[in-house]
Motif scaffolding. Structure first.
Motif, PDB file in Angstrom:
ATOM      1  N   SER A  11     -16.632   0.583 -31.657  1.00 27.04           N
ATOM      2  CA  SER A  11     -16.351   1.375 -30.467  1.00 27.04           C
ATOM      3  C   SER A  11     -16.060   0.476 -29.272  1.00 27.04           C
ATOM      4  O   SER A  11     -16.843  -0.436 -28.973  1.00 27.04           O
ATOM      5  CB  SER A  11     -17.558   2.264 -30.140  1.00 27.04           C
ATOM      6  OG  SER A  11     -17.470   2.792 -28.842  1.00 27.04           O
ATOM      7  N   ALA A  13     -16.375   1.219 -26.182  1.00 21.94           N
ATOM      8  CA  ALA A  13     -17.466   1.375 -25.223  1.00 21.94           C
ATOM      9  C   ALA A  13     -18.647   0.482 -25.594  1.00 21.94           C
ATOM     10  O   ALA A  13     -19.306  -0.096 -24.729  1.00 21.94           O
ATOM     11  CB  ALA A  13     -17.905   2.838 -25.163  1.00 21.94           C
ATOM     12  N   ARG A  14     -18.919   0.344 -26.896  1.00 18.54           N
ATOM     13  CA  ARG A  14     -20.037  -0.498 -27.333  1.00 18.54           C
ATOM     14  C   ARG A  14     -19.744  -1.973 -27.030  1.00 18.54           C
ATOM     15  O   ARG A  14     -20.620  -2.723 -26.595  1.00 18.54           O
ATOM     16  CB  ARG A  14     -20.284  -0.307 -28.819  1.00 18.54           C
ATOM     17  CG  ARG A  14     -21.383  -1.223 -29.389  1.00 18.54           C
ATOM     18  CD  ARG A  14     -22.709  -1.030 -28.641  1.00 18.54           C
ATOM     19  NE  ARG A  14     -23.706  -1.974 -29.073  1.00 18.54           N
ATOM     20  CZ  ARG A  14     -24.558  -1.742 -30.087  1.00 18.54           C
ATOM     21  NH1 ARG A  14     -24.504  -0.602 -30.754  1.00 18.54           N
ATOM     22  NH2 ARG A  14     -25.455  -2.640 -30.415  1.00 18.54           N
ATOM     23  N   PHE A  17     -20.092  -2.410 -23.339  1.00 15.41           N
ATOM     24  CA  PHE A  17     -21.497  -2.276 -22.945  1.00 15.41           C
ATOM     25  C   PHE A  17     -22.284  -3.549 -23.247  1.00 15.41           C
ATOM     26  O   PHE A  17     -23.078  -4.014 -22.419  1.00 15.41           O
ATOM     27  CB  PHE A  17     -22.137  -1.090 -23.660  1.00 15.41           C
ATOM     28  CG  PHE A  17     -23.597  -0.915 -23.352  1.00 15.41           C
ATOM     29  CD1 PHE A  17     -24.003  -0.330 -22.164  1.00 15.41           C
ATOM     30  CD2 PHE A  17     -24.577  -1.363 -24.246  1.00 15.41           C
ATOM     31  CE1 PHE A  17     -25.355  -0.185 -21.866  1.00 15.41           C
ATOM     32  CE2 PHE A  17     -25.924  -1.225 -23.953  1.00 15.41           C
ATOM     33  CZ  PHE A  17     -26.311  -0.630 -22.752  1.00 15.41           C
ATOM     34  N   TRP A 295     -18.788  -2.892 -15.370  1.00 17.98           N
ATOM     35  CA  TRP A 295     -18.061  -2.308 -16.503  1.00 17.98           C
ATOM     36  C   TRP A 295     -16.584  -2.709 -16.430  1.00 17.98           C
ATOM     37  O   TRP A 295     -15.986  -3.110 -17.425  1.00 17.98           O
ATOM     38  CB  TRP A 295     -18.210  -0.793 -16.488  1.00 17.98           C
ATOM     39  CG  TRP A 295     -17.715  -0.156 -17.746  1.00 17.98           C
ATOM     40  CD1 TRP A 295     -16.429   0.241 -18.010  1.00 17.98           C
ATOM     41  CD2 TRP A 295     -18.476   0.124 -18.922  1.00 17.98           C
ATOM     42  NE1 TRP A 295     -16.347   0.765 -19.271  1.00 17.98           N
ATOM     43  CE2 TRP A 295     -17.588   0.709 -19.860  1.00 17.98           C
ATOM     44  CE3 TRP A 295     -19.811  -0.041 -19.270  1.00 17.98           C
ATOM     45  CZ2 TRP A 295     -18.002   1.119 -21.126  1.00 17.98           C
ATOM     46  CZ3 TRP A 295     -20.226   0.373 -20.526  1.00 17.98           C
ATOM     47  CH2 TRP A 295     -19.325   0.937 -21.430  1.00 17.98           C
ATOM     48  N   THR A 299     -14.487  -5.192 -18.925  1.00 22.18           N
ATOM     49  CA  THR A 299     -13.220  -4.745 -19.497  1.00 22.18           C
ATOM     50  C   THR A 299     -12.133  -5.790 -19.275  1.00 22.18           C
ATOM     51  O   THR A 299     -11.354  -6.117 -20.189  1.00 22.18           O
ATOM     52  CB  THR A 299     -12.793  -3.410 -18.871  1.00 22.18           C
ATOM     53  OG1 THR A 299     -13.792  -2.415 -19.135  1.00 22.18           O
ATOM     54  CG2 THR A 299     -11.460  -2.932 -19.431  1.00 22.18           C
ATOM     55  N   GLY A 322     -10.835   3.694 -24.621  1.00 18.46           N
ATOM     56  CA  GLY A 322     -12.272   3.945 -24.772  1.00 18.46           C
ATOM     57  C   GLY A 322     -13.082   3.391 -23.619  1.00 18.46           C
ATOM     58  O   GLY A 322     -14.036   4.026 -23.140  1.00 18.46           O
ATOM     59  N   ALA A 323     -12.717   2.208 -23.154  1.00 21.05           N
ATOM     60  CA  ALA A 323     -13.442   1.605 -22.037  1.00 21.05           C
ATOM     61  C   ALA A 323     -13.278   2.422 -20.771  1.00 21.05           C
ATOM     62  O   ALA A 323     -14.223   2.582 -19.987  1.00 21.05           O
ATOM     63  CB  ALA A 323     -12.940   0.175 -21.816  1.00 21.05           C
ATOM     64  N   TRP A 324     -12.100   2.962 -20.563  1.00 20.20           N
ATOM     65  CA  TRP A 324     -11.832   3.735 -19.349  1.00 20.20           C
ATOM     66  C   TRP A 324     -12.604   5.057 -19.345  1.00 20.20           C
ATOM     67  O   TRP A 324     -13.166   5.459 -18.323  1.00 20.20           O
ATOM     68  CB  TRP A 324     -10.341   4.007 -19.239  1.00 20.20           C
ATOM     69  CG  TRP A 324      -9.853   4.212 -17.836  1.00 20.20           C
ATOM     70  CD1 TRP A 324     -10.574   4.606 -16.753  1.00 20.20           C
ATOM     71  CD2 TRP A 324      -8.524   4.017 -17.365  1.00 20.20           C
ATOM     72  NE1 TRP A 324      -9.791   4.677 -15.645  1.00 20.20           N
ATOM     73  CE2 TRP A 324      -8.524   4.322 -15.993  1.00 20.20           C
ATOM     74  CE3 TRP A 324      -7.340   3.628 -17.983  1.00 20.20           C
ATOM     75  CZ2 TRP A 324      -7.360   4.246 -15.221  1.00 20.20           C
ATOM     76  CZ3 TRP A 324      -6.198   3.557 -17.200  1.00 20.20           C
ATOM     77  CH2 TRP A 324      -6.208   3.856 -15.847  1.00 20.20           C
ATOM     78  N   ARG A 325     -12.624   5.736 -20.503  1.00 18.76           N
ATOM     79  CA  ARG A 325     -13.371   6.998 -20.560  1.00 18.76           C
ATOM     80  C   ARG A 325     -14.842   6.770 -20.260  1.00 18.76           C
ATOM     81  O   ARG A 325     -15.472   7.548 -19.534  1.00 18.76           O
ATOM     82  CB  ARG A 325     -13.193   7.640 -21.936  1.00 18.76           C
ATOM     83  CG  ARG A 325     -11.816   8.239 -22.174  1.00 18.76           C
ATOM     84  CD  ARG A 325     -11.776   9.064 -23.442  1.00 18.76           C
ATOM     85  NE  ARG A 325     -11.960   8.232 -24.629  1.00 18.76           N
ATOM     86  CZ  ARG A 325     -10.960   7.629 -25.271  1.00 18.76           C
ATOM     87  NH1 ARG A 325      -9.715   7.758 -24.830  1.00 18.76           N
ATOM     88  NH2 ARG A 325     -11.189   6.908 -26.352  1.00 18.76           N
ATOM     89  N   ALA A 326     -15.384   5.699 -20.793  1.00 18.13           N
ATOM     90  CA  ALA A 326     -16.791   5.410 -20.542  1.00 18.13           C
ATOM     91  C   ALA A 326     -17.037   5.012 -19.089  1.00 18.13           C
ATOM     92  O   ALA A 326     -18.152   5.172 -18.577  1.00 18.13           O
ATOM     93  CB  ALA A 326     -17.261   4.294 -21.474  1.00 18.13           C
TER      94      ALA A 326
END
Length: 454
Positions: A11, A13-14, A17, A295, A299, A322-326
């Protein structure tokens, strides 16, 4: 070391993170230097807070320059990490250190000549001016130590080892608090120095943090002594190439820092209660805002590594989406933190004048909305920088700051009777002004095809 996942199904986001949470905690502790100092001296009254606000605004100019070049070095090192070129890493590290140390030396010389007249022109009375001078004299040690510490932090962040800079702050912050309390109040045999004692604690912690990261770098790489040569043939050529890459990024951060500190100096023209409220809330804005900013920074580091390793197309698209949505979830967390701070401010700062506390409470609508456009703009800016569009990002920041926020702040502050919440709301309006310029450029997509110069 690269943070790019070996498994393409991981992911986004993972991945972000894992890189972002140490960046977030470290940034909170960095900005927390002023928050800690403000909290520790708040019991001394509004005049002591005014001393801190005035001195921190001036010192912040220099720290901002160092952070600016360190952020440029961080992206450069992330690109080098993506290529796997050891000489590139060595060149980026030592070029960044040379630039930071030179900037620190020049800045301290300018501070010695310019700080006095600035303080005399803005201080509410002679006692505030005298204490601000004393605070800055000690805080010069913090600036010198941070010139090294921030560059070493950039190296570890760019190579994916974001926990080590965090550990340096976990070591330094308790020392900062303990030493500051001792010297503010004259405990454990220390002289009672009042607000200046807070600077002594910050200086002690900064020296300790720089020494810790220096030791970590030595144990891991021996400062790259075993790597032959330089990326561009000679150190001078590598330094020039590094500076050519770094200056638009540095100019962006310097402009933001100078604009923020000019605004802070303008806030000094407000009445003492309004200025105290602004002095107390602005560090909190920075501290809580680091959740979204870190964040976006993480990114940008990963985008730089993806481009450096030539992993584009679907891999890059999937990661960034994915990074943007999170990032919007992170913005919601920041908004919740802001509202919690405002709600608890009557208890956190119980010794303040009721007018100062009421002013703090009036800021909540701005703080509720601010994280969302700010976080999205940060994702755009860091992505475009990683792709080499540093000059465009610089223009967006510079013109929004100097054609809007600074002059309008001066207008509102100097115009009698304007509520201070209107002045504070300019932070949100500035982000809304930058929003279309950033997002239209990112959605156009040209940056995905750019060749990252290494």
């Amino acid at each position: 070391m690269s943070v790019l996942p070996a498994d393409p199904t991981t992911s986004p986001a993972r991945v972000v993170f894992d890189l972002a949470w140490p960046l977030t905690l470290k940034a909170i502790m960095l900005h927390g230097i002023v928050v800690i100092d403000a909290y520790l001296v708040s019991g001394l009254g509004e005049q002591a807070i005014a001393v801190l606000g005035l001195a921190a605004a001036i010192a912040g100019l220099l720290l901002g320059v160092l952070l600016a070049f360190s952020n440029a070095t961080q992206i450069r090192i992330a690109q080098a990490s993506g290529t796997g070129d050891a000489s590139f890493l060595k060149s980026a590290l030592f070029s960044g250190l040379a630039i930071n140390v030179a900037a620190c030396a020049l800045g301290l010389v300018l501070l010695a000549f310019a700080a006095g007249p600035i303080i005399d022109g803005l201080a509410h009375d002679a006692w505030i001016a005298d204490q601000a001078r004393r605070y800055l004299l000690v805080f010069a040690v913090v600036i010198a130590a941070e010139s090294v510490h921030q560059c070493l932090s950039a190296y570890f962040n760019g190579t994916g080892e974001t926990r080590l800079p965090l550990y340096s702050y976990l070591l330094g912050v308790p020392v900062n608090i303990g030493v500051s309390i001792s010297f503010i109040h004259g405990l454990l045999g220390a002289p009672e120095m009042g607000v200046v004692g807070a600077a002594v604690g910050s200086a002690t912690a900064a020296l300790l943090q720089a020494a810790f990261l220096g030791l970590c770098l030595w144990r891991r790489t021996a400062f790259h002594r075993g790597v032959p040569g330089w990326r561009n043939g000679t150190f001078r050529a590598s330094l020039r190439r590094h500076l050519a890459f770094a200056w638009p990024i540095a100019a962006t951060f310097v402009s933001a820092t100078v604009a923020s500190n000019v605004c802070m100096l303008l806030y000094a023209k407000l009445d003492v209660n309004a200025f105290a409220a602004m002095t107390l809330i602005m560090p909190w804005v920075q501290v809580a805002g680091t959740v979204g900013m870190s964040w976006a920074q993480a990114t940008g580091i990963i985008v730089a590594q993806l481009l450096g390793s030539d992993r584009r197309g679907e891999t890059l698209e999937r990661f960034l989406g994915g990074a943007w949505r999170a990032a919007f979830v992170a913005a919601g967390v920041v908004a919740a933190i802001y509202l919690t701070i405002i709600a608890l401010s009557p208890w956190i700062y119980s010794e303040l004048h009721p007018t100062t506390r009421a002013t703090l409470l009036s800021f909540w609508p701005v703080l509720l909305l601010l994280p969302f456009p700010k976080g999205s703009n940060a994702i755009c800016g860091n992505t475009l920088r990683a792709a080499g569009e540093t000059v465009y990002v610089m223009h967006v920041f510079v013109w929004s700051q100097w054609l809007f926020r600074v002059p309008v702040t001066a207008l509102l502050v100097l115009y009698p009777g304007v509520p201070v919440v209107w002045v504070f709301s300019l932070l949100l309006i500035e982000e809304l002004i930058k929003f279309p310029a950033f997002h239209s450029r990112l959605f156009r997509g040209d940056w995905k095809l750019a060749s990252v110069e290494t």
